[in-house]
Design a protein around this motif. Structure first.
Motif, PDB file in Angstrom:
ATOM      1  N   HIS A  68     133.979 -27.819   7.037  1.00 61.26           N
ATOM      2  CA  HIS A  68     135.026 -28.444   8.379  1.00 61.26           C
ATOM      3  C   HIS A  68     136.393 -27.227   8.545  1.00 61.26           C
ATOM      4  CE1 HIS A  68     135.623 -32.653   5.365  1.00 61.26           C
ATOM      5  NE2 HIS A  68     135.356 -31.716   4.721  1.00 61.26           N
ATOM      6  N   PHE A  69     136.790 -26.793  10.054  1.00 62.70           N
ATOM      7  CA  PHE A  69     137.017 -25.962  10.862  1.00 62.70           C
ATOM      8  C   PHE A  69     137.753 -26.779  11.379  1.00 62.70           C
ATOM      9  CE2 PHE A  69     131.903 -25.627  10.445  1.00 62.70           C
ATOM     10  CZ  PHE A  69     131.963 -24.115  10.040  1.00 62.70           C
ATOM     11  N   ILE A  70     138.800 -25.279  11.890  1.00 61.69           N
ATOM     12  CA  ILE A  70     139.720 -26.010  12.595  1.00 61.69           C
ATOM     13  C   ILE A  70     140.398 -24.578  13.614  1.00 61.69           C
ATOM     14  CG2 ILE A  70     140.673 -27.952  11.703  1.00 61.69           C
ATOM     15  CD1 ILE A  70     143.103 -25.805  10.770  1.00 61.69           C
ATOM     16  N   LYS A  71     140.365 -25.015  14.282  1.00 59.95           N
ATOM     17  CA  LYS A  71     141.294 -23.853  15.224  1.00 59.95           C
ATOM     18  C   LYS A  71     142.311 -24.314  16.930  1.00 59.95           C
ATOM     19  CE  LYS A  71     137.486 -23.465  19.153  1.00 59.95           C
ATOM     20  NZ  LYS A  71     136.391 -22.785  19.118  1.00 59.95           N
ATOM     21  N   GLU A  72     142.926 -23.551  16.438  1.00 65.20           N
ATOM     22  CA  GLU A  72     144.737 -23.474  17.339  1.00 65.20           C
ATOM     23  C   GLU A  72     143.624 -23.838  18.706  1.00 65.20           C
ATOM     24  OE1 GLU A  72     148.900 -22.732  18.116  1.00 65.20           O
ATOM     25  OE2 GLU A  72     147.629 -21.204  17.507  1.00 65.20           O
ATOM     26  N   ILE A  73     144.345 -24.659  19.716  1.00 62.98           N
ATOM     27  CA  ILE A  73     143.150 -24.659  21.211  1.00 62.98           C
ATOM     28  C   ILE A  73     144.463 -25.104  22.083  1.00 62.98           C
ATOM     29  CG2 ILE A  73     141.302 -25.105  20.788  1.00 62.98           C
ATOM     30  CD1 ILE A  73     141.542 -28.340  21.074  1.00 62.98           C
ATOM     31  N   PRO A  74     144.545 -24.599  23.702  1.00 61.29           N
ATOM     32  CA  PRO A  74     145.580 -25.423  24.441  1.00 61.29           C
ATOM     33  C   PRO A  74     146.230 -26.466  23.841  1.00 61.29           C
ATOM     34  CG  PRO A  74     144.204 -23.969  25.506  1.00 61.29           C
ATOM     35  CD  PRO A  74     143.516 -23.907  23.796  1.00 61.29           C
ATOM     36  N   GLY A  75     146.979 -27.141  23.223  1.00 60.88           N
ATOM     37  CA  GLY A  75     147.418 -28.306  23.586  1.00 60.88           C
ATOM     38  C   GLY A  75     147.606 -28.885  22.184  1.00 60.88           C
ATOM     39  N   GLY A  76     147.074 -28.247  21.271  1.00 54.08           N
ATOM     40  CA  GLY A  76     146.907 -28.838  19.348  1.00 54.08           C
ATOM     41  C   GLY A  76     145.564 -28.331  18.948  1.00 54.08           C
ATOM     42  N   THR A  77     144.895 -28.909  18.256  1.00 49.24           N
ATOM     43  CA  THR A  77     143.956 -28.359  17.357  1.00 49.24           C
ATOM     44  C   THR A  77     142.747 -29.325  17.740  1.00 49.24           C
ATOM     45  OG1 THR A  77     145.305 -27.808  15.665  1.00 49.24           O
ATOM     46  CG2 THR A  77     143.508 -27.738  15.028  1.00 49.24           C
ATOM     47  N   LEU A  78     141.529 -27.866  17.289  1.00 52.43           N
ATOM     48  CA  LEU A  78     140.472 -28.464  17.576  1.00 52.43           C
ATOM     49  C   LEU A  78     139.415 -28.314  15.930  1.00 52.43           C
ATOM     50  CD1 LEU A  78     137.602 -28.935  18.720  1.00 52.43           C
ATOM     51  CD2 LEU A  78     137.130 -27.326  18.796  1.00 52.43           C
ATOM     52  N   MET A  79     138.923 -29.617  15.748  1.00 53.14           N
ATOM     53  CA  MET A  79     138.656 -30.098  14.052  1.00 53.14           C
ATOM     54  C   MET A  79     137.145 -30.415  14.654  1.00 53.14           C
ATOM     55  SD  MET A  79     139.197 -33.258  11.764  1.00 53.14           S
ATOM     56  CE  MET A  79     138.709 -34.309  12.312  1.00 53.14           C
ATOM     57  N   GLU A  80     136.364 -29.639  13.634  1.00 50.51           N
ATOM     58  CA  GLU A  80     134.563 -29.797  13.979  1.00 50.51           C
ATOM     59  C   GLU A  80     134.471 -29.684  12.397  1.00 50.51           C
ATOM     60  OE1 GLU A  80     132.953 -27.101  16.672  1.00 50.51           O
ATOM     61  OE2 GLU A  80     134.191 -25.684  15.579  1.00 50.51           O
ATOM     62  N   ASP A  81     133.034 -30.071  12.000  1.00 51.68           N
ATOM     63  CA  ASP A  81     132.630 -30.292  10.642  1.00 51.68           C
ATOM     64  C   ASP A  81     131.245 -30.727  11.234  1.00 51.68           C
ATOM     65  OD1 ASP A  81     134.671 -32.768   9.320  1.00 51.68           O
ATOM     66  OD2 ASP A  81     134.841 -33.310  11.192  1.00 51.68           O
ATOM     67  N   LEU A  82     130.320 -30.079  10.076  1.00 49.43           N
ATOM     68  CA  LEU A  82     128.901 -29.703  10.416  1.00 49.43           C
ATOM     69  C   LEU A  82     128.723 -30.180   8.986  1.00 49.43           C
ATOM     70  CD1 LEU A  82     126.267 -28.978  11.206  1.00 49.43           C
ATOM     71  CD2 LEU A  82     126.958 -26.502  10.468  1.00 49.43           C
ATOM     72  N   ILE A  83     127.602 -31.124   8.656  1.00 47.43           N
ATOM     73  CA  ILE A  83     127.104 -31.939   7.536  1.00 47.43           C
ATOM     74  C   ILE A  83     125.810 -31.735   7.134  1.00 47.43           C
ATOM     75  CG2 ILE A  83     126.905 -33.621   5.929  1.00 47.43           C
ATOM     76  CD1 ILE A  83     129.363 -34.723   7.026  1.00 47.43           C
ATOM     77  N   HIS A  84     125.196 -30.980   6.132  1.00 43.14           N
ATOM     78  CA  HIS A  84     123.925 -30.972   5.882  1.00 43.14           C
ATOM     79  C   HIS A  84     123.699 -31.695   4.388  1.00 43.14           C
ATOM     80  CE1 HIS A  84     123.916 -27.319   8.200  1.00 43.14           C
ATOM     81  NE2 HIS A  84     122.810 -27.429   8.442  1.00 43.14           N
ATOM     82  N   TYR A  85     122.610 -32.630   4.603  1.00 38.25           N
ATOM     83  CA  TYR A  85     122.634 -33.836   3.079  1.00 38.25           C
ATOM     84  C   TYR A  85     121.222 -34.013   3.192  1.00 38.25           C
ATOM     85  CZ  TYR A  85     122.578 -37.280   7.182  1.00 38.25           C
ATOM     86  OH  TYR A  85     122.008 -38.176   7.780  1.00 38.25           O
ATOM     87  N   ARG A  86     121.096 -34.710   1.937  1.00 39.54           N
ATOM     88  CA  ARG A  86     119.316 -34.982   1.222  1.00 39.54           C
ATOM     89  C   ARG A  86     119.451 -36.266   0.871  1.00 39.54           C
ATOM     90  NH1 ARG A  86     116.358 -32.788  -2.286  1.00 39.54           N
ATOM     91  NH2 ARG A  86     117.742 -31.783  -2.982  1.00 39.54           N
ATOM     92  N   LEU A  87     118.644 -37.433   1.150  1.00 37.17           N
ATOM     93  CA  LEU A  87     119.092 -38.516   0.409  1.00 37.17           C
ATOM     94  C   LEU A  87     117.533 -38.225  -0.285  1.00 37.17           C
ATOM     95  CD1 LEU A  87     118.019 -40.280   4.086  1.00 37.17           C
ATOM     96  CD2 LEU A  87     120.548 -39.521   2.651  1.00 37.17           C
ATOM     97  N   PRO A  88     118.911 -38.877  -1.943  1.00 36.34           N
ATOM     98  CA  PRO A  88     117.857 -39.440  -2.861  1.00 36.34           C
ATOM     99  C   PRO A  88     116.753 -40.459  -2.702  1.00 36.34           C
ATOM    100  CG  PRO A  88     119.746 -40.722  -2.930  1.00 36.34           C
ATOM    101  CD  PRO A  88     119.613 -40.182  -1.393  1.00 36.34           C
ATOM    102  N   LEU A  89     115.812 -40.739  -3.694  1.00 36.98           N
ATOM    103  CA  LEU A  89     115.250 -41.332  -4.090  1.00 36.98           C
ATOM    104  C   LEU A  89     113.393 -41.074  -3.289  1.00 36.98           C
ATOM    105  CD1 LEU A  89     117.124 -44.798  -3.423  1.00 36.98           C
ATOM    106  CD2 LEU A  89     116.225 -43.758  -5.804  1.00 36.98           C
ATOM    107  N   GLY A  90     113.161 -39.912  -2.833  1.00 32.30           N
ATOM    108  CA  GLY A  90     112.334 -39.711  -2.425  1.00 32.30           C
ATOM    109  C   GLY A  90     110.963 -40.307  -1.073  1.00 32.30           C
ATOM    110  N   LEU A  91     110.388 -41.575  -1.026  1.00 33.35           N
ATOM    111  CA  LEU A  91     110.343 -41.513  -0.289  1.00 33.35           C
ATOM    112  C   LEU A  91     111.243 -42.910   0.897  1.00 33.35           C
ATOM    113  CD1 LEU A  91     108.169 -42.015   2.681  1.00 33.35           C
ATOM    114  CD2 LEU A  91     106.493 -43.192   0.679  1.00 33.35           C
ATOM    115  N   LEU A  92     111.118 -43.789  -0.333  1.00 32.13           N
ATOM    116  CA  LEU A  92     112.491 -44.632  -0.204  1.00 32.13           C
ATOM    117  C   LEU A  92     114.184 -44.409   0.715  1.00 32.13           C
ATOM    118  CD1 LEU A  92     112.467 -47.539  -0.539  1.00 32.13           C
ATOM    119  CD2 LEU A  92     114.119 -47.628  -3.055  1.00 32.13           C
TER     120      LEU A  92
END
Length: 155
Positions: free
Chosen positions: A98-122
């Motif tokens: 979760h990243f946030i930074k001040e920008i003119p007029g407010g705040t920019l919020m950025e999300d970067l998610i890395h994920y793996r799924l369970p259950l192999g092929l399923l």
């Protein structure tokens, strides 16, 4: 197993201080989560966010499936970013920056998610469903934040 990625960003019409305070309070997650997921914070929110913090939630990712999700806050750089990783829950791997930074007029919020799924092929077969669900969750969150803080006005 494949590592998937999801990213999102939103501009908020609030100060960096206000954004940080709101986004680092895990009790606000219920407001930002679609009601059908029936999220409940179980423990770990008694103090402000800090590295090493464990937070447990109950969540219903599928209609007949409820599970607990334990999040480990691994990194915190005040008013810049924080990272949570799933220790236990519905994903094989979940790493959310979760990243946030001040920008003119407010705040920019950025999300970067890395994920793996369970259950192999399923799990791999379910990847399009999970991607769509994540997109819907982030659309809900964007709408909830706009409703809570108001519309960002371009400068």
């Amino acid at each position: 197993m494949k590592l998937y990625q999801h990213s999102a960003q939103q501009k908020l019409p609030i100060s960096l201080d206000e954004a940080w305070k709101f986004l680092t309070d895990a009790n606000n997650l219920k407001l930002l989560t679609p009601p059908e997921l029936e999220m409940k914070v179980l423990y770990g929110t008694e103090r402000g966010m800090y590295p090493g913090q464990l937070i447990e939630y109950s969540v219903k990712p599928l209609p007949l499936y409820r599970t607990n999700w334990v999040t480990h806050i691994t990194q915190v750089q005040e008013k810049e970013f924080f990272v949570d990783e799933q220790m236990y829950g519905p994903y094989a791997t979940w790493h959310h920056k979760h990243f946030i930074k001040e920008i003119p007029g407010g705040t920019l919020m950025e999300d970067l998610i890395h994920y793996r799924l369970p259950l192999g092929l399923l799990g791999k077969l379910g990847a399009p469903f999970v991607k769509k669900q994540l997109e819907e969750i982030f659309r809900f969150r964007e709408s909830a934040l706009t409703k809570h803080f108001g519309e960002f006005k371009n400068q």
